[in-house]
Scaffold this motif. Sequence first.
Motif, PDB file in Angstrom:
ATOM      1  N   VAL A 115      16.462  17.149  -4.694  1.00 17.61           N
ATOM      2  CA  VAL A 115      15.899  16.010  -5.909  1.00 17.61           C
ATOM      3  C   VAL A 115      17.246  15.834  -6.653  1.00 17.61           C
ATOM      4  O   VAL A 115      17.868  16.725  -7.308  1.00 17.61           O
ATOM      5  N   ILE A 116      17.756  14.698  -6.485  1.00 22.66           N
ATOM      6  CA  ILE A 116      18.837  14.108  -7.257  1.00 22.66           C
ATOM      7  C   ILE A 116      18.651  14.504  -8.604  1.00 22.66           C
ATOM      8  O   ILE A 116      17.600  13.849  -9.331  1.00 22.66           O
ATOM      9  N   PRO A 117      19.591  14.873  -9.693  1.00 23.87           N
ATOM     10  CA  PRO A 117      19.402  15.024 -11.087  1.00 23.87           C
ATOM     11  C   PRO A 117      19.149  13.634 -11.584  1.00 23.87           C
ATOM     12  O   PRO A 117      19.821  12.675 -11.342  1.00 23.87           O
ATOM     13  N   GLU A 118      17.922  13.584 -12.533  1.00 20.50           N
ATOM     14  CA  GLU A 118      17.773  12.140 -13.031  1.00 20.50           C
ATOM     15  C   GLU A 118      17.150  11.154 -11.896  1.00 20.50           C
ATOM     16  O   GLU A 118      16.774   9.969 -12.094  1.00 20.50           O
ATOM     17  N   GLY A 119      16.889  11.511 -10.712  1.00 21.12           N
ATOM     18  CA  GLY A 119      16.505  10.859  -9.644  1.00 21.12           C
ATOM     19  C   GLY A 119      15.086  11.672  -8.816  1.00 21.12           C
ATOM     20  O   GLY A 119      14.357  12.166  -9.348  1.00 21.12           O
ATOM     21  N   GLU A 120      15.194  11.348  -7.623  1.00 22.38           N
ATOM     22  CA  GLU A 120      14.188  11.764  -6.774  1.00 22.38           C
ATOM     23  C   GLU A 120      14.860  12.197  -5.496  1.00 22.38           C
ATOM     24  O   GLU A 120      15.954  11.964  -5.064  1.00 22.38           O
ATOM     25  N   SER A 121      13.702  13.114  -4.762  1.00 22.41           N
ATOM     26  CA  SER A 121      14.134  13.356  -3.416  1.00 22.41           C
ATOM     27  C   SER A 121      13.891  12.269  -2.268  1.00 22.41           C
ATOM     28  O   SER A 121      13.141  11.412  -2.785  1.00 22.41           O
ATOM     29  N   ARG A 122      14.356  12.374  -1.370  1.00 23.55           N
ATOM     30  CA  ARG A 122      14.047  11.471  -0.111  1.00 23.55           C
ATOM     31  C   ARG A 122      12.661  11.389   0.249  1.00 23.55           C
ATOM     32  O   ARG A 122      11.764  10.411   0.244  1.00 23.55           O
ATOM     33  N   ASN A 123      12.026  12.692   0.366  1.00 24.85           N
ATOM     34  CA  ASN A 123      10.453  12.700   0.558  1.00 24.85           C
ATOM     35  C   ASN A 123       9.911  12.437  -0.655  1.00 24.85           C
ATOM     36  O   ASN A 123       8.722  11.498  -0.412  1.00 24.85           O
ATOM     37  N   MET A 124      10.099  12.430  -1.841  1.00 24.95           N
ATOM     38  CA  MET A 124       9.390  11.783  -3.088  1.00 24.95           C
ATOM     39  C   MET A 124       9.424  10.333  -3.011  1.00 24.95           C
ATOM     40  O   MET A 124       8.369   9.731  -3.091  1.00 24.95           O
ATOM     41  N   PHE A 125      10.400   9.786  -2.502  1.00 25.10           N
ATOM     42  CA  PHE A 125      10.807   8.341  -2.437  1.00 25.10           C
ATOM     43  C   PHE A 125      10.006   7.613  -1.378  1.00 25.10           C
ATOM     44  O   PHE A 125       9.331   6.663  -1.711  1.00 25.10           O
ATOM     45  N   GLU A 126       9.736   8.368  -0.299  1.00 26.57           N
ATOM     46  CA  GLU A 126       9.136   7.830   0.938  1.00 26.57           C
ATOM     47  C   GLU A 126       7.582   7.948   0.411  1.00 26.57           C
ATOM     48  O   GLU A 126       6.808   7.177   0.676  1.00 26.57           O
ATOM     49  N   LYS A 127       7.040   8.998  -0.231  1.00 22.99           N
ATOM     50  CA  LYS A 127       5.880   8.981  -0.545  1.00 22.99           C
ATOM     51  C   LYS A 127       5.291   8.013  -1.432  1.00 22.99           C
ATOM     52  O   LYS A 127       4.520   7.585  -1.288  1.00 22.99           O
ATOM     53  N   ARG A 128       6.334   7.595  -2.533  1.00 26.18           N
ATOM     54  CA  ARG A 128       6.075   6.641  -3.299  1.00 26.18           C
ATOM     55  C   ARG A 128       6.091   5.389  -2.597  1.00 26.18           C
ATOM     56  O   ARG A 128       5.397   4.417  -2.909  1.00 26.18           O
ATOM     57  N   ALA A 129       6.954   4.899  -1.726  1.00 33.76           N
ATOM     58  CA  ALA A 129       7.148   3.706  -1.011  1.00 33.76           C
ATOM     59  C   ALA A 129       5.909   3.436  -0.418  1.00 33.76           C
ATOM     60  O   ALA A 129       5.335   2.486  -0.024  1.00 33.76           O
ATOM     61  N   LEU A 130       5.284   4.542   0.373  1.00 34.16           N
ATOM     62  CA  LEU A 130       4.244   4.301   1.275  1.00 34.16           C
ATOM     63  C   LEU A 130       2.959   4.216   0.464  1.00 34.16           C
ATOM     64  O   LEU A 130       1.753   3.526   0.725  1.00 34.16           O
ATOM     65  N   LEU A 131       3.004   4.612  -0.665  1.00 35.06           N
ATOM     66  CA  LEU A 131       1.585   4.620  -1.590  1.00 35.06           C
ATOM     67  C   LEU A 131       1.880   3.091  -2.254  1.00 35.06           C
ATOM     68  O   LEU A 131       0.672   2.343  -2.388  1.00 35.06           O
ATOM     69  N   GLY A 132       3.054   2.368  -2.265  1.00 33.23           N
ATOM     70  CA  GLY A 132       3.174   0.829  -2.744  1.00 33.23           C
ATOM     71  C   GLY A 132       2.602   0.194  -1.460  1.00 33.23           C
ATOM     72  O   GLY A 132       1.857  -0.760  -1.697  1.00 33.23           O
ATOM     73  N   TRP A 133       2.984   0.484  -0.178  1.00 34.86           N
ATOM     74  CA  TRP A 133       2.473  -0.180   0.812  1.00 34.86           C
ATOM     75  C   TRP A 133       0.874  -0.112   1.024  1.00 34.86           C
ATOM     76  O   TRP A 133       0.106  -1.060   1.348  1.00 34.86           O
ATOM     77  N   ASP A 134       0.269   1.275   0.579  1.00 34.87           N
ATOM     78  CA  ASP A 134      -1.069   1.252   0.622  1.00 34.87           C
ATOM     79  C   ASP A 134      -1.627   0.333  -0.413  1.00 34.87           C
ATOM     80  O   ASP A 134      -2.773  -0.159  -0.077  1.00 34.87           O
TER      81      ASP A 134
END
Length: 206
Positions: A115-134
């Motif tokens: 997890v990048i400080p003040e940001g997110e991990s790649r896995n967090m991002f992918e989960k969020r992006a796919l939630l957006g797709w859903d």
Amino acid sequence: MKSTIYLIRHSITSGNIGNWYYGALDVPLVPEGVEKLKKLKEEGIYPDPSDADIYTSGMLRTEQTLETIYGDVPHKVIEELREYNFGIFEGKTYEELLEIPEFPPFHNDTTNDYVIPEGESRNMFEKRALLGWDKLLGFHRLKELSHRHSGLPALSIAVCHGGVIDRIMHKLFGTANDLRYQWTPETGRGYAITLEDGAPVFYEEL
């Protein structure tokens, strides 16, 4: 009934030109980006929006891309379709990041859990992006239902980001051997995803 979801990447920003690590920075399009969209529109790569449901990530560059292509059209925001949040790395080049102690652990991370400080991990991002797709897919299926007796095509258009589109397309059509960002389209371009019985079955590049 024809059913299609269009994923369109925003056009050129100063971050693209400068090769920044950026996603959460809400930067505008540069003049070259606006001109590129106008040329692509003249080429006829974008769908007719007259009966489409339209979405953006809500970020300035996606709003400006939408307005340049289609004008001031009604649309909704799906915030989960925002780009990767690079946290303390935002707005910096690779060379600048080499001076930051937190960058090597991120750059060398093979788990995608850092997890990048003040940001997110790649896995967090992918989960969020796919939630957006859903969410987008759910809205589109409602569009299909509203058109099932009319014979008219069901079209949805989402203007979002390269990293988001990459993760969605990898999920839908990719393989385990895909490279990250393999599915990222050029700025201003994207994909037309054909659906049958509510499920994605085919795609074409814009």
